[in-house]
Design a protein around this motif. Structure first.
Motif, PDB file in Angstrom:
ATOM      1  N   GLU A  59      -0.154  15.986 -82.941  1.00 20.75           N
ATOM      2  CA  GLU A  59       1.531  16.351 -82.859  1.00 20.75           C
ATOM      3  C   GLU A  59       1.852  17.086 -84.094  1.00 20.75           C
ATOM      4  OE1 GLU A  59       5.558  13.692 -82.817  1.00 20.75           O
ATOM      5  OE2 GLU A  59       3.921  12.887 -81.462  1.00 20.75           O
ATOM      6  N   GLU A  60       1.338  16.514 -85.355  1.00 18.65           N
ATOM      7  CA  GLU A  60       1.995  17.298 -86.453  1.00 18.65           C
ATOM      8  C   GLU A  60       1.376  18.850 -86.506  1.00 18.65           C
ATOM      9  OE1 GLU A  60       3.932  17.968 -89.873  1.00 18.65           O
ATOM     10  OE2 GLU A  60       4.372  16.329 -88.694  1.00 18.65           O
ATOM     11  N   MET A  61       0.209  18.843 -86.132  1.00 16.56           N
ATOM     12  CA  MET A  61      -0.415  20.189 -86.191  1.00 16.56           C
ATOM     13  C   MET A  61       0.082  21.216 -85.202  1.00 16.56           C
ATOM     14  SD  MET A  61      -2.063  20.078 -88.984  1.00 16.56           S
ATOM     15  CE  MET A  61      -1.307  18.871 -89.673  1.00 16.56           C
ATOM     16  N   LYS A  62       0.507  20.650 -84.099  1.00 14.80           N
ATOM     17  CA  LYS A  62       1.293  21.315 -83.046  1.00 14.80           C
ATOM     18  C   LYS A  62       2.656  22.028 -83.597  1.00 14.80           C
ATOM     19  CE  LYS A  62      -0.378  19.488 -78.764  1.00 14.80           C
ATOM     20  NZ  LYS A  62      -0.139  18.621 -77.681  1.00 14.80           N
ATOM     21  N   LYS A  63       3.130  21.002 -84.371  1.00 16.55           N
ATOM     22  CA  LYS A  63       4.642  21.650 -84.979  1.00 16.55           C
ATOM     23  C   LYS A  63       4.231  22.786 -85.921  1.00 16.55           C
ATOM     24  CE  LYS A  63       6.817  16.954 -84.732  1.00 16.55           C
ATOM     25  NZ  LYS A  63       7.250  15.943 -85.398  1.00 16.55           N
ATOM     26  N   GLN A  64       3.072  22.631 -86.781  1.00 20.51           N
ATOM     27  CA  GLN A  64       2.947  23.568 -87.826  1.00 20.51           C
ATOM     28  C   GLN A  64       1.971  24.862 -87.348  1.00 20.51           C
ATOM     29  OE1 GLN A  64       0.937  21.852 -91.446  1.00 20.51           O
ATOM     30  NE2 GLN A  64       2.264  19.934 -90.932  1.00 20.51           N
ATOM     31  N   ASN A  65       1.852  24.540 -85.915  1.00 25.87           N
ATOM     32  CA  ASN A  65       0.899  25.894 -85.466  1.00 25.87           C
ATOM     33  C   ASN A  65      -0.379  25.954 -85.966  1.00 25.87           C
ATOM     34  OD1 ASN A  65       0.907  27.568 -83.433  1.00 25.87           O
ATOM     35  ND2 ASN A  65       1.348  29.409 -84.650  1.00 25.87           N
ATOM     36  N   LYS A  66      -1.252  24.721 -86.203  1.00 28.02           N
ATOM     37  CA  LYS A  66      -2.662  24.885 -86.900  1.00 28.02           C
ATOM     38  C   LYS A  66      -3.355  24.219 -85.929  1.00 28.02           C
ATOM     39  CE  LYS A  66      -0.931  24.432 -91.537  1.00 28.02           C
ATOM     40  NZ  LYS A  66      -1.070  23.951 -92.857  1.00 28.02           N
ATOM     41  N   LYS A  67      -4.666  24.741 -86.052  1.00 25.33           N
ATOM     42  CA  LYS A  67      -5.610  24.418 -84.916  1.00 25.33           C
ATOM     43  C   LYS A  67      -6.393  23.108 -85.793  1.00 25.33           C
ATOM     44  CE  LYS A  67      -5.325  27.147 -81.714  1.00 25.33           C
ATOM     45  NZ  LYS A  67      -5.009  26.684 -80.141  1.00 25.33           N
ATOM     46  N   ILE A  68      -7.454  22.428 -84.964  1.00 24.91           N
ATOM     47  CA  ILE A  68      -7.990  21.230 -85.603  1.00 24.91           C
ATOM     48  C   ILE A  68      -9.805  21.460 -85.279  1.00 24.91           C
ATOM     49  CG2 ILE A  68      -8.309  18.897 -85.592  1.00 24.91           C
ATOM     50  CD1 ILE A  68      -5.227  18.760 -84.742  1.00 24.91           C
ATOM     51  N   VAL A  69     -10.357  21.360 -86.276  1.00 30.11           N
ATOM     52  CA  VAL A  69     -11.775  20.962 -86.247  1.00 30.11           C
ATOM     53  C   VAL A  69     -11.995  19.422 -86.503  1.00 30.11           C
ATOM     54  CG1 VAL A  69     -14.109  21.269 -87.097  1.00 30.11           C
ATOM     55  CG2 VAL A  69     -12.337  23.237 -87.163  1.00 30.11           C
ATOM     56  N   PRO A  70     -12.462  18.722 -85.531  1.00 27.96           N
ATOM     57  CA  PRO A  70     -12.667  17.263 -85.684  1.00 27.96           C
ATOM     58  C   PRO A  70     -14.024  16.810 -86.164  1.00 27.96           C
ATOM     59  CG  PRO A  70     -12.599  17.935 -83.335  1.00 27.96           C
ATOM     60  CD  PRO A  70     -12.221  19.113 -84.093  1.00 27.96           C
ATOM     61  N   LEU A  71     -14.069  16.860 -87.363  1.00 23.29           N
ATOM     62  CA  LEU A  71     -15.567  16.685 -87.977  1.00 23.29           C
ATOM     63  C   LEU A  71     -15.820  15.227 -87.967  1.00 23.29           C
ATOM     64  CD1 LEU A  71     -17.913  18.042 -89.272  1.00 23.29           C
ATOM     65  CD2 LEU A  71     -16.742  17.814 -91.435  1.00 23.29           C
ATOM     66  N   CYS A  72     -14.992  14.337 -88.008  1.00 25.86           N
ATOM     67  CA  CYS A  72     -15.097  13.053 -87.897  1.00 25.86           C
ATOM     68  C   CYS A  72     -15.653  12.578 -86.528  1.00 25.86           C
ATOM     69  CB  CYS A  72     -13.634  12.195 -88.377  1.00 25.86           C
ATOM     70  SG  CYS A  72     -13.687  10.451 -87.694  1.00 25.86           S
ATOM     71  N   PRO A  73     -16.566  11.549 -86.365  1.00 23.83           N
ATOM     72  CA  PRO A  73     -17.096  11.447 -85.134  1.00 23.83           C
ATOM     73  C   PRO A  73     -16.016  10.846 -84.173  1.00 23.83           C
ATOM     74  CG  PRO A  73     -18.726  10.695 -86.723  1.00 23.83           C
ATOM     75  CD  PRO A  73     -17.580  11.227 -87.609  1.00 23.83           C
ATOM     76  N   PHE A  74     -15.306   9.976 -84.624  1.00 28.75           N
ATOM     77  CA  PHE A  74     -14.223   9.308 -83.922  1.00 28.75           C
ATOM     78  C   PHE A  74     -13.171  10.500 -83.292  1.00 28.75           C
ATOM     79  CE2 PHE A  74     -10.089   7.490 -82.702  1.00 28.75           C
ATOM     80  CZ  PHE A  74     -10.590   6.793 -81.836  1.00 28.75           C
ATOM     81  N   ALA A  75     -12.831  11.117 -84.288  1.00 27.50           N
ATOM     82  CA  ALA A  75     -11.775  12.307 -83.918  1.00 27.50           C
ATOM     83  C   ALA A  75     -12.362  13.200 -82.784  1.00 27.50           C
ATOM     84  CB  ALA A  75     -11.414  13.047 -85.111  1.00 27.50           C
ATOM     85  N   LYS A  76     -13.889  13.657 -82.986  1.00 28.08           N
ATOM     86  CA  LYS A  76     -14.539  14.330 -81.831  1.00 28.08           C
ATOM     87  C   LYS A  76     -14.472  13.704 -80.862  1.00 28.08           C
ATOM     88  CE  LYS A  76     -18.579  17.186 -81.256  1.00 28.08           C
ATOM     89  NZ  LYS A  76     -17.992  17.322 -79.934  1.00 28.08           N
ATOM     90  N   ALA A  77     -14.791  12.641 -80.474  1.00 24.88           N
ATOM     91  CA  ALA A  77     -14.801  11.816 -79.372  1.00 24.88           C
ATOM     92  C   ALA A  77     -13.667  11.471 -78.858  1.00 24.88           C
ATOM     93  CB  ALA A  77     -15.258  10.326 -79.613  1.00 24.88           C
ATOM     94  N   GLU A  78     -12.474  11.524 -79.395  1.00 21.76           N
ATOM     95  CA  GLU A  78     -10.958  11.584 -79.062  1.00 21.76           C
ATOM     96  C   GLU A  78     -10.852  12.932 -78.448  1.00 21.76           C
ATOM     97  OE1 GLU A  78      -8.107   9.261 -78.788  1.00 21.76           O
ATOM     98  OE2 GLU A  78      -9.969   8.235 -78.336  1.00 21.76           O
TER      99      GLU A  78
END
Length: 90
Positions: A59-78
């Motif tokens: 949600e925060e990155m949407k506000k900041q118009n930034k993309k995400i690389v989910p390197l953490c295994p849990f975040a990647k699974a999400e």
């Protein structure tokens, strides 16, 4: 539970101001971040806290118009599980 947002983390504190859950990330450049760590204390596990932390960062990155690389295994699974997050992937 109140999620606190700082420059490179979203976290939850216990009554003694100790972090009992957190998600951390680094800004790679002005256009994206890398989620590198997710932690939830054993006392909170099974309550969906880690998922809420990922959602908070998304949600925060949407506000900041930034993309995400989910390197953490849990975040990647999400990101694999929640189709709405796909548009946020770098």
């Amino acid at each position: 539970m109140n999620i606190i947002k700082s420059d490179q983390a979203h976290y939850i504190l216990d009554e003694n101001n100790n972090r009992i859950a957190e998600i951390t990330y680094v800004e790679s450049d002005e256009s994206f971040i890398i989620i590198d760590h997710t932690f939830v204390d054993e006392s909170l596990r099974g309550q969906g806290i880690a998922s809420k932390l990922v959602a908070s960062v998304v949600e925060e990155m949407k506000k900041q118009n930034k993309k995400i690389v989910p390197l953490c295994p849990f975040a990647k699974a999400e990101f694999d599980r929640v189709l709405d997050y796909q548009s946020m992937l770098k």
